[in-house]
Design an enzyme around this catalytic site. Structure first.
Site, short mmCIF file in Angstrom:
data_model
loop_
_atom_site.label_atom_id
_atom_site.label_comp_id
_atom_site.label_asym_id
_atom_site.label_seq_id
_atom_site.Cartn_x
_atom_site.Cartn_y
_atom_site.Cartn_z
N ASP A 67 0.97 -1.16 0.08
CA ASP A 67 -0.02 -0.11 -0.06
C ASP A 67 0.75 1.15 -0.20
O ASP A 67 1.65 1.36 0.73
CB ASP A 67 -0.79 0.05 1.26
N GLU A 232 -10.85 -1.52 3.23
CA GLU A 232 -9.41 -0.99 3.61
C GLU A 232 -8.87 0.31 2.73
O GLU A 232 -9.71 0.82 1.93
CB GLU A 232 -8.45 -2.05 3.31
#
Length: 517
Positions: A67, A232
């Site tokens: 990420d 998320e």
């Protein structure tokens, strides 16, 4: 309360805390996180010539990228932090294109890992964590010891060294299983910081005057969109609709973890309004509607830059999927980021839609263009180009064709028969991205979504880089991202069609230079 006034109040409150932090850090021998890891920082001349190594996308010198974190533009620098085994790796760029890797910013500490989060510029020192008049950067991330919770670190030297806040976590876990990935921004109308954070398969909104003391405002998600897996990496930001400053809407984006329903992980967005407390989705959109941020297989955890210049909203995503997060056949690195993209809102078929485009700064990498004028497309029309790092723009008239596609990174046998390729195009009312013949086993997938070319013309803008294909359709109204690992080092290109009388209206090809050399 203004940011400056909040900073005065907070500063006195934090002085004792910083003294305690110094004693704790010295006793623990942790040094905050200021020294980074022990790996040498690569020089700008690092070759980056390994097989499948991206040449104009960011990838780490080594290790496993995930990420994007802490995306912020400050003092002329684009900061890119990213997940790397529960730490925050770090790179900077003057133009969001050419990157220099720096030592790891946040490593593991007594509170466990430093998972995903965001960064802000606290110029007014609302946090009280800075001694100088210019404030500094504050990172808000998820720590893990005792359950996922939100913690702070701060930097007074442009993100080169970091100290953990002694009172971490600032937003403790109260028994939640999934409580992570805080995105924080300053909300000017209410004069406070706002955080959006994942709460299972919905989003929590919190506020703070000083980045330390947080209270819950509201939640969003129940009954809206896709709930096949955990939500998320949320983000929340305003955008003008069709460029009109009087028509501003808010966009909430979330990534959705891997599930059989979506053949892996995916991402979605919601358009609505935010009043500083509550996000409300546009009531004209049925709650169950799913609006994907990217219709390919590999665009996840996208985050937008805070304070991007010229009022732009720019974001980057991880080119990966939780179905195969670290399975790429590459070494010594794994995974890469998408190109940075300008995002906006545009009315398409009476629907306000998120649109994306590669940032114009990428144009600095273009070599000399080659243009092709009108020509017919047959079942196998070979193009006079070869390459694995290039940009392509084309307009194709379907003229009754059932299928029209561009084939990229292709290989042929000695008799000229197609062996391997990635296909992008139109197939009987669908936009298709197909890598089932694209190379390395285990990555074969075909993605499709409904698509009807406007006026019978397919408009494609394609970026190809060694192991990825990014497609922007109809000026970014649809976007698709795929990673691909050609087994035969394919570099050819062709067009293919079935039925009708399809024709290329125009096509332009640019080779793209490497950002590493």
């Amino acid at each position: 309360m203004t940011p400056a006034a909040a900073g005065v109040t907070a500063r006195a409150r934090r002085t004792a805390t910083r003294l305690v932090a110094t004693l704790l850090v010295g006793a623990a021998g942790l040094g905050g996180c200021s020294s980074g890891d022990d790996r040498p920082v690569p020089s700008p001349s690092t070759p980056f010539t390994e097989r499948w190594r991206p040449q104009f996308h960011y990838s780490p010198p080594d290790g496993r990228l995930a990420d994007p974190n802490g995306l912020v533009f400050d003092a002329g620098e684009w900061h890119l932090f990213h997940q790397q085994d529960g730490t925050w790796a770090h790179a900077v760029s003057p133009d969001a294109v050419h990157w220099t890797a720096l030592p790891t910013a946040l490593r593991h500490d007594e509170l466990g890992q430093a998972l995903s989060g965001s960064a802000v510029v606290d110029r007014a020192n609302t946090s009280g964590l800075f001694d100088g008049p210019d404030g500094g950067l504050v990172a808000i991330y998820t720590s893990t010891a005792g359950g996922e919770a939100q913690s702070l670190a701060y930097s007074s030297d442009a993100g080169r060294t970091w100290d953990r806040y002694a009172g971490n976590p600032v937003l403790p876990n109260d028994g939640r299983k999934d409580f992570r990935d805080p995105k924080v921004f300053w909300h000017e109308p209410t004069r406070r910081w706002v955080m959006v954070v994942s709460l299972g398969d919905e989003i929590g909104l919190f506020s703070s005057p000083d980045l330390v003391d947080w209270e819950e405002l509201s939640r969003f998600g129940a009954g809206h969109g896709l709930h096949s897996a955990v939500w998320e990496c949320p983000d929340l930001f305003p955008l003008r609709v069709d460029g009109d400053p009087d028509q501003v809407r808010w966009v909430l984006t979330v990534s959705v973890g891997a599930s059989d329903a979506t053949d892996g992980s995916t991402a979605q967005y919601f358009v609505g309004d935010f009043d500083g407390t509550t996000f409300v989705r546009d009531p004209a959109v049925p709650p169950e509607t799913v609006q994907e941020t990217d219709v390919g297989q590999d665009f996840y955890a996208a985050q937008s830059y805070e304070h991007a210049p010229d009022g732009r909203r720019v974001w980057i995503g991880w080119m990966g999927n939780w179905r195969y997060p670290y399975s790429a056949p590459t070494h010594p690195w794994t995974n890469a980021m998408s190109v940075p993209r300008d995002v906006g809102l545009r009315t398409v078929d009476d629907e306000v839609r998120l649109v994306q485009a590669p940032v114009p700064e990428l144009g600095s990498l273009r070599g000399e263009p080659t243009h092709i004028g009108p020509r017919a497309i047959g079942p196998d029309t070979v193009l006079p180009f070869t390459g694995s790092t290039f940009e392509l723009e084309t307009e194709i008239e379907t003229r009754g064709a059932r299928r029209v596609s561009v084939r990229l990174l292709e290989s042929r046998d000695a008799d000229g028969r197609l062996v391997e390729a990635v296909e992008v195009g139109y197939d009987d009312g669908q936009l298709v991205m197909d890598r089932t013949r694209g190379g390395t086993a285990g990555f074969g997938v075909r993605r499709s979504v409904p698509y009807h070319p406007r006026g019978g013309v397919i408009r494609l803008h394609v970026l190809v880089d060694e192991s990825s294909v990014e497609v922007f359709v109809d000026d970014g109204a649809l976007t698709g991202t795929m990673v691909v690992f050609p087994a035969r080092d394919g570099r050819g290109m062709s067009l293919a069609a079935e039925g009708g009388d399809p024709r290329v209206r125009e096509l332009t090809y640019w080779p793209l230079r490497s950002i590493w050399r």
